[in-house]
Design an enzyme around this catalytic site. Structure first.
Site, short mmCIF file in Angstrom:
data_model
loop_
_atom_site.label_atom_id
_atom_site.label_comp_id
_atom_site.label_asym_id
_atom_site.label_seq_id
_atom_site.Cartn_x
_atom_site.Cartn_y
_atom_site.Cartn_z
N SER A 90 0.93 -1.40 0.03
CA SER A 90 0.04 0.11 0.01
C SER A 90 0.92 1.10 -0.02
CB SER A 90 -0.87 0.03 1.28
OG SER A 90 -0.05 0.12 2.49
N GLY A 91 2.18 1.10 0.01
CA GLY A 91 3.17 2.36 0.08
C GLY A 91 3.44 2.76 1.42
N LEU A 92 2.81 1.92 2.48
CA LEU A 92 3.08 2.46 3.89
C LEU A 92 4.27 1.47 4.51
CD1 LEU A 92 -0.67 2.83 5.09
CD2 LEU A 92 0.97 4.61 4.18
N GLY A 93 4.95 1.04 3.87
CA GLY A 93 6.21 0.39 4.38
C GLY A 93 6.03 -0.80 5.22
N SER A 94 4.98 -1.67 4.91
CA SER A 94 4.71 -2.78 5.61
C SER A 94 5.90 -3.94 5.46
CB SER A 94 3.29 -3.27 5.05
OG SER A 94 3.54 -4.81 5.04
N SER A 95 6.73 -3.86 4.23
CA SER A 95 7.55 -4.93 4.27
C SER A 95 8.81 -4.65 5.14
CB SER A 95 8.12 -5.11 3.02
OG SER A 95 7.09 -5.32 2.05
N ASP A 138 12.93 3.06 3.63
CA ASP A 138 11.77 2.46 4.44
C ASP A 138 12.57 1.71 5.50
OD1 ASP A 138 10.22 3.25 2.18
OD2 ASP A 138 9.11 1.35 2.24
O1 PMV Z 1 5.90 2.53 -2.85
P1 PMV Z 1 6.95 2.87 -1.82
O2 PMV Z 1 6.44 3.14 -0.76
O3 PMV Z 1 8.04 1.81 -1.83
O4 PMV Z 1 7.57 4.27 -2.55
C1 PMV Z 1 8.28 4.30 -3.50
C2 PMV Z 1 8.98 5.69 -3.72
C3 PMV Z 1 9.61 6.33 -5.02
O5 PMV Z 1 9.94 7.15 -4.89
C4 PMV Z 1 8.51 5.89 -6.05
C5 PMV Z 1 10.69 4.94 -5.23
C6 PMV Z 1 11.78 5.25 -4.35
O6 PMV Z 1 12.66 4.02 -4.13
O7 PMV Z 1 12.07 6.33 -3.94
#
Ligand code: PMV
Length: 291
Positions: A90-95, A138
């Site tokens: 979800s883009g919230l760093g779960s991994s 992350d």
């Molecule tokens: O989707 P996420 O939370 O892994 O974020 C990616 C962020 C980007 O700027 C698109 C890629 C990166 O490595 O910084």
């Protein structure tokens, strides 16, 4: 032993950060909890199921975390249980929150004496093991917590809170990063100024967050989202959500790579998040039972 680590939200600067621009990233108060117990074999238990080492499946991060830990402290086995409050993909760093909490719990259970810096280095290694590429942002946020301006790694604080809206589709980071790179290669004279604008937005956003100026952050969210859309990382579903939020006088933007995943909003959402949360830490059984 039990440990927990926070997820993260990118407030400003996704995609442009790939090209050396500024980003504002914060730990959030959604955490992953991991319990490590000595055992003769390896067993990994999560919401996704129970496995042994599972490098290619849904326990890839945990499996590589165990592998990398064993290179430092040889152990015959371990039972890892994980409970996460962070929605996956979800883009919230779960991994990363999973990896860091597992490493910290193992560090305590087996008395390996790793410092936070060493846990961060191992977690970064695991990110590369699984993804092949990764900026290490992350794992950094999950380990140390807080709110940061990148690439300087300048720490700051904000009292502002936001809500998260899940677009319902998983976010595919590698695909979105590739998409932006192709667009930039085809139209450098158009895309480069957009990335420069995103850089200015991130810097203004940092100052607005530091001053707890919600209306300015809201304005900057709106501009940032329009530019992310111009880069091709929004979706019709996300556009619809943004329009609904704006009709109510608020704003929303993608957090993370886009193409799905979560949005951050100044309005109402699926759940409220606080920023600047504490990094990885040990927890007691009471906390574990209440998650
Ligand atoms: O989707 P996420 O939370 O892994 O974020 C990616 C962020 C980007 O700027 C698109 C890629 C990166 O490595 O910084």
């Amino acid at each position: 032993m039990i440990a927990s680590a926070p997820g993260k939200a990118i407030l400003f600067g996704e995609h442009s950060v790939v090209y050396g621009k500024h980003a504002v990233v914060s730990a959030i108060n959604l955490r992953c909890y991991a319990k490590a117990e000595k055992s003769r074999e390896i067993r990994i238990v999560s919401n996704f199921g129970t496995t042994s080492l599972d490098f290619k499946g849904f326990h890839a991060y945990i499996s590589y975390a165990i592998k990398r830990f064993r290179e430092i402290k040889p152990i015959s086995g371990v039972e890892i249980q994980v409970k996460s409050q962070i929605p996956p993909a979800s883009g919230l760093g779960s991994s990363s929150a999973t990896t860091v909490s597992v490493l910290h719990a193992m560090n305590a259970e087996f008395e390996a004496g790793l410092s936070k810096d060493e846990i961060f280095e191992l977690a970064k290694r695991v990110e590369l093991d699984v993804q092949g590429i990764g900026s290490g942002t992350d794992p950094f946020i999950s380990t140390f917590g807080g709110c940061w301006v990148l690439p300087e790694k300048k720490r700051f604080d904000t009292k502002l809170e936001f809500s998260v809206i899940n677009s319902g589709k998983p976010s595919v980071t590698a695909e979105m990063v590739r998409k932006v790179r192709m667009l930039k290669e085809r139209y450098p004279e158009i895309i480069n100024p957009i990335l420069d604008s995103m850089d200015s937005i991130a810097l203004s956003g940092f100052h607005a967050l530091e001053k707890n100026d919600l209306s300015k952050v809201s304005e900057l969210f709106k501009i940032n989202q329009s530019l992310l859309r111009a880069l091709g990382v929004s979706t019709p579903e996300i556009d619809e959500i943004v329009a609904e939020v704006e009709k109510k006088g608020h704003s929303a933007k993608i957090t993370g790579a886009g193409g799905g995943g979560c949005l951050l909003t100044t309005g109402e959402g699926d759940m409220r998040i606080k920023l600047s949360s504490e990094g990885v830490r040990l927890e007691d059984h009471e906390v574990w039972n209440s998650v």
